[in-house]
Design an enzyme around this catalytic site. Structure first.
Site, PDB file in Angstrom:
ATOM      1  N   LEU A 156      57.450  -6.916 -50.036  1.00 54.46           N
ATOM      2  CA  LEU A 156      56.222  -7.211 -50.779  1.00 54.46           C
ATOM      3  C   LEU A 156      55.166  -7.911 -49.940  1.00 54.46           C
ATOM      4  O   LEU A 156      55.482  -8.672 -49.020  1.00 54.46           O
ATOM      5  CB  LEU A 156      56.547  -8.102 -51.979  1.00 54.46           C
ATOM      6  CG  LEU A 156      57.607  -7.588 -52.956  1.00 54.46           C
ATOM      7  CD1 LEU A 156      57.809  -8.603 -54.058  1.00 54.46           C
ATOM      8  CD2 LEU A 156      57.204  -6.240 -53.534  1.00 54.46           C
ATOM      9  N   TRP A 158      51.841 -10.683 -49.682  1.00 49.34           N
ATOM     10  CA  TRP A 158      51.649 -12.019 -50.237  1.00 49.34           C
ATOM     11  C   TRP A 158      50.394 -12.129 -51.098  1.00 49.34           C
ATOM     12  O   TRP A 158      50.182 -13.141 -51.760  1.00 49.34           O
ATOM     13  CB  TRP A 158      51.573 -13.069 -49.121  1.00 49.34           C
ATOM     14  CG  TRP A 158      50.665 -12.706 -47.980  1.00 49.34           C
ATOM     15  CD1 TRP A 158      51.032 -12.218 -46.759  1.00 49.34           C
ATOM     16  CD2 TRP A 158      49.229 -12.793 -47.944  1.00 49.34           C
ATOM     17  NE1 TRP A 158      49.915 -11.990 -45.980  1.00 49.34           N
ATOM     18  CE2 TRP A 158      48.810 -12.340 -46.685  1.00 49.34           C
ATOM     19  CE3 TRP A 158      48.271 -13.221 -48.862  1.00 49.34           C
ATOM     20  CZ2 TRP A 158      47.461 -12.288 -46.309  1.00 49.34           C
ATOM     21  CZ3 TRP A 158      46.926 -13.166 -48.506  1.00 49.34           C
ATOM     22  CH2 TRP A 158      46.540 -12.708 -47.236  1.00 49.34           C
ATOM     23  N   LYS A 182      62.613  -8.120 -50.658  1.00 53.04           N
ATOM     24  CA  LYS A 182      62.254  -9.125 -49.666  1.00 53.04           C
ATOM     25  C   LYS A 182      60.865  -9.626 -50.060  1.00 53.04           C
ATOM     26  O   LYS A 182      59.857  -8.950 -49.858  1.00 53.04           O
ATOM     27  CB  LYS A 182      62.247  -8.518 -48.256  1.00 53.04           C
ATOM     28  CG  LYS A 182      62.182  -9.556 -47.122  1.00 53.04           C
ATOM     29  CD  LYS A 182      60.788 -10.097 -46.969  1.00 53.04           C
ATOM     30  CE  LYS A 182      60.671 -11.109 -45.850  1.00 53.04           C
ATOM     31  NZ  LYS A 182      59.344 -11.785 -45.873  1.00 53.04           N
ATOM     32  N   SER A 236      50.813  -4.758 -43.658  1.00 50.22           N
ATOM     33  CA  SER A 236      49.972  -4.421 -42.512  1.00 50.22           C
ATOM     34  C   SER A 236      50.428  -3.137 -41.833  1.00 50.22           C
ATOM     35  O   SER A 236      51.587  -2.727 -41.919  1.00 50.22           O
ATOM     36  CB  SER A 236      49.999  -5.563 -41.491  1.00 50.22           C
ATOM     37  OG  SER A 236      51.260  -5.620 -40.843  1.00 50.22           O
ATOM     38  N   TYR A 246      62.524   1.374 -37.809  1.00 53.28           N
ATOM     39  CA  TYR A 246      63.820   0.943 -38.347  1.00 53.28           C
ATOM     40  C   TYR A 246      64.547   2.121 -38.999  1.00 53.28           C
ATOM     41  O   TYR A 246      65.767   2.270 -38.859  1.00 53.28           O
ATOM     42  CB  TYR A 246      63.627  -0.156 -39.397  1.00 53.28           C
ATOM     43  CG  TYR A 246      62.987  -1.427 -38.902  1.00 53.28           C
ATOM     44  CD1 TYR A 246      63.085  -1.822 -37.569  1.00 53.28           C
ATOM     45  CD2 TYR A 246      62.273  -2.251 -39.788  1.00 53.28           C
ATOM     46  CE1 TYR A 246      62.488  -3.002 -37.127  1.00 53.28           C
ATOM     47  CE2 TYR A 246      61.688  -3.427 -39.354  1.00 53.28           C
ATOM     48  CZ  TYR A 246      61.788  -3.791 -38.027  1.00 53.28           C
ATOM     49  OH  TYR A 246      61.205  -4.953 -37.611  1.00 53.28           O
ATOM     50  N   GLU A 258      52.272   1.497 -48.032  1.00 55.79           N
ATOM     51  CA  GLU A 258      50.899   1.284 -48.486  1.00 55.79           C
ATOM     52  C   GLU A 258      50.332   0.214 -47.580  1.00 55.79           C
ATOM     53  O   GLU A 258      50.765  -0.941 -47.618  1.00 55.79           O
ATOM     54  CB  GLU A 258      50.866   0.864 -49.958  1.00 55.79           C
ATOM     55  CG  GLU A 258      49.471   0.933 -50.570  1.00 55.79           C
ATOM     56  CD  GLU A 258      48.691  -0.344 -50.411  1.00 55.79           C
ATOM     57  OE1 GLU A 258      47.825  -0.404 -49.492  1.00 55.79           O
ATOM     58  OE2 GLU A 258      48.934  -1.278 -51.172  1.00 55.79           O
ATOM     59  N   CYS A 294      43.677  -5.098 -49.848  1.00 61.44           N
ATOM     60  CA  CYS A 294      43.569  -3.930 -48.973  1.00 61.44           C
ATOM     61  C   CYS A 294      42.463  -2.982 -49.401  1.00 61.44           C
ATOM     62  O   CYS A 294      42.001  -2.173 -48.598  1.00 61.44           O
ATOM     63  CB  CYS A 294      44.906  -3.202 -48.888  1.00 61.44           C
ATOM     64  SG  CYS A 294      45.632  -2.809 -50.493  1.00 61.44           S
ATOM     65  N   GLU A 393      40.085  -4.400 -40.323  1.00 60.01           N
ATOM     66  CA  GLU A 393      40.377  -5.088 -41.576  1.00 60.01           C
ATOM     67  C   GLU A 393      40.421  -6.595 -41.329  1.00 60.01           C
ATOM     68  O   GLU A 393      41.222  -7.086 -40.530  1.00 60.01           O
ATOM     69  CB  GLU A 393      41.707  -4.614 -42.150  1.00 60.01           C
ATOM     70  CG  GLU A 393      42.004  -5.183 -43.519  1.00 60.01           C
ATOM     71  CD  GLU A 393      43.262  -4.619 -44.131  1.00 60.01           C
ATOM     72  OE1 GLU A 393      43.263  -4.366 -45.347  1.00 60.01           O
ATOM     73  OE2 GLU A 393      44.251  -4.430 -43.391  1.00 60.01           O
TER      74      GLU A 393
END
Length: 491
Positions: A156, A158, A182, A236, A246, A258, A294, A393
């Site tokens: 997630l 913040w 997480k 990000s 990963y 996203e 975002c 950004e």
């Protein structure tokens, strides 16, 4: 600005239906963005804790206690969770405001209602995810069915901790998966309380696990885990690329990203008689949640013939903002989430000014005496298209204004970015509005008012803003389900 968190304050990991410390005993600090003081010490999970969480989720999934429960039964549990969220709305809103530095009014009136509505919507959709039969002729029956993917990792951001949690958990749980969350290390507290309420609502143990911790430790362990079937990540671009790596390095788990944005807001010349209305809307688009969004409308593209008048209106709208204590209902702009964010925002503005840009309002840190990280809404003009402030950004309360000559020029500037998450077009001409909406490369294009859509409309991006799927709408179920073909030959 002294703030007290409402009880209970949950700071431990949530594994298999219980709060437990990290196996190592390690913790990390949660800091109040409005004062710079410590709120709590939170369990810092590592790979061992992630292993425990994933094993718990897998056991719960394979048991069928949730995955094979009738969809209408899953709906009833999620609706009980909705009721508990409504009962605890004030405490959750207060916790979110303190933990994230967000205005309490935003938490009460937007974030918590959006969270609750998301869970309610997917609860009601749980028994409406239909399969299909195919035109197979008289000799066979072809069936297309959707099955839960298994163990989902949800990582997630913040900036909207509870709302983004609900965006992911709603469809993931409604379709029968087990989930390991997480939470964001900067804003962890409400996710832990949410998990407790979900268990109280009747979610079986192990179906929802929460592993707080640092991204490069906990998030990495979840991303690399060989028994996680899918990862849904919002955050990000840099970290999104890590999750792709990963997956490649482990079990080729499904990855949905996203990511960032640099949303253009196009204002055509036929808005000349309503510039105050347009400016009010685009100021909200740029500065809502302190610009930490975002889809923040951080690039306003204005027809050159109305540029000066529009900038005057935008500055007037911007200066109505109230920067202050997040717990004051009058505050519209709270604190940035961490000190490094404050320095990053200031650096973008200072470098632009050094390169010839003009700050029309804002541009300097405020309320330093509080110890918090406050930066006012800032309007920057005389910006070139190639400046970092116009292309990258910022994730803070800064908007740049650039002129264009005609609609074709506006579309060119709008698309001259690696991002493609959202955009807004203000125009009275239906041809111009639709031409721009169809031509701008973005996942959501709003017309005559900034919007991300609502829970019924899919949300995600083009280009570097997204990968692998969409949040919201029925389309979100595709993230969390497998599509299976069953072919029956008739003898």
């Amino acid at each position: 600005m002294t703030a007290t968190l409402p009880e209970p304050v949950r700071t431990l990991a949530f594994l298999d239906g219980a709060f437990v410390p990290a196996a190592s005993g390690a913790t990390f600090e949660s800091i109040d963005p409005a004062t710079g003081t410590k709120l709590a010490d939170i369990a810092a999970c590592d790979a061992e804790d992630v292993d425990r969480a994933v094993a718990s989720a897998r056991t719960a999934f394979e048991s069928g206690a949730w995955s094979r429960k009738h969809p209408s039964e899953r709906r009833e549990v999620l609706l009980k969770l909705v009721a508990l969220l409504e009962e605890n709305l004030e405490d959750l809103a207060l916790t979110e405001a303190i933990d994230a530095g967000k205005p309490i009014t935003d938490c009460r009136e937007f974030d918590l209602p959006d969270t609750i509505n998301s869970i309610r919507w997917y609860a009601e959709a749980a028994d409406k995810l239909f399969g299909k039969t195919t035109p197979a002729g008289d000799g066979a029956v072809g069936m297309i069915v959707h099955e839960p993917i298994g163990v989902v990792g949800a990582v997630l951001p913040w900036n909207f901790p509870l709302a983004m949690l609900a965006w992911k958990l709603g469809p993931a749980l409604a379709s029968g998966n087990s989930v390991v969350v997480k939470p964001p290390e900067l804003t962890t507290l409400t996710t832990l309380r949410f998990a407790e309420l979900a268990t109280e609502a009747g979610l079986p143990d192990g179906v929802l696990n929460v592993v707080p911790g640092l991204g490069h430790v906990t998030g990495k362990a979840l991303g690399q885990h060989g028994d996680v079937d899918a990862i849904s990540f919002t955050g990000s671009n840099e970290v999104g690329r890590e999750f792709l790596r990963y997956s490649a390095e482990s079990n080729l788990k499904k990855v949905v990203l996203e990511l960032g944005g640099k949303a253009p807001q196009i204002v055509t010349a036929d808005n000349a008689d309503r510039l105050e209305l347009v400016a009010e809307d685009l100021a909200e688009a740029a500065f809502g949640n302190m610009g930490q969004n975002c889809t923040a409308g951080s690039r306003i593209l204005v027809d050159a013939s109305i540029l000066d008048d529009f900038v005057d209106a935008l500055v007037a709208a911007t200066e109505k903002a109230v920067v202050g204590d997040p717990l004051d209902p009058a505050t519209t702009i709270g604190a940035l989430v961490e000190e490094s964010a404050l320095h990053r925002v200031a650096r973008y503005v200072d470098e632009a000014v050094a390169d010839g840009a003009t700050v029309r309002t804002g541009g300097e840190q405020v309320l330093e005496e509080t110890g918090g990280w406050f930066y006012p809404p800032t309007v920057v003009t005389d910006v070139r298209e190639d400046m970092a402030i116009a292309r990258e950004e910022i994730f803070g309360p800064v908007v740049v204004v650039l002129p264009f000559t005609d609609l074709e020029d506006a579309i060119r500037i709008a698309n001259d970015t690696p991002y493609g998450l959202a955009a807004t077009v203000w125009s009275r001409d239906i041809d111009d509005a639709l031409t721009a909406a169809r031509s701008v490369r973005a996942g959501t294009v709003a017309v005559n008012g900034y919007s991300e859509g609502d829970i019924t409309t899919p949300f995600g991006g083009y280009k570097a803003s997204g990968f692998g799927g969409r949040d919201n709408g029925l389309e979100a179920f595709a993230q969390y389900t497998e599509t299976k073909t069953i072919w029956i030959t008739l003898r």
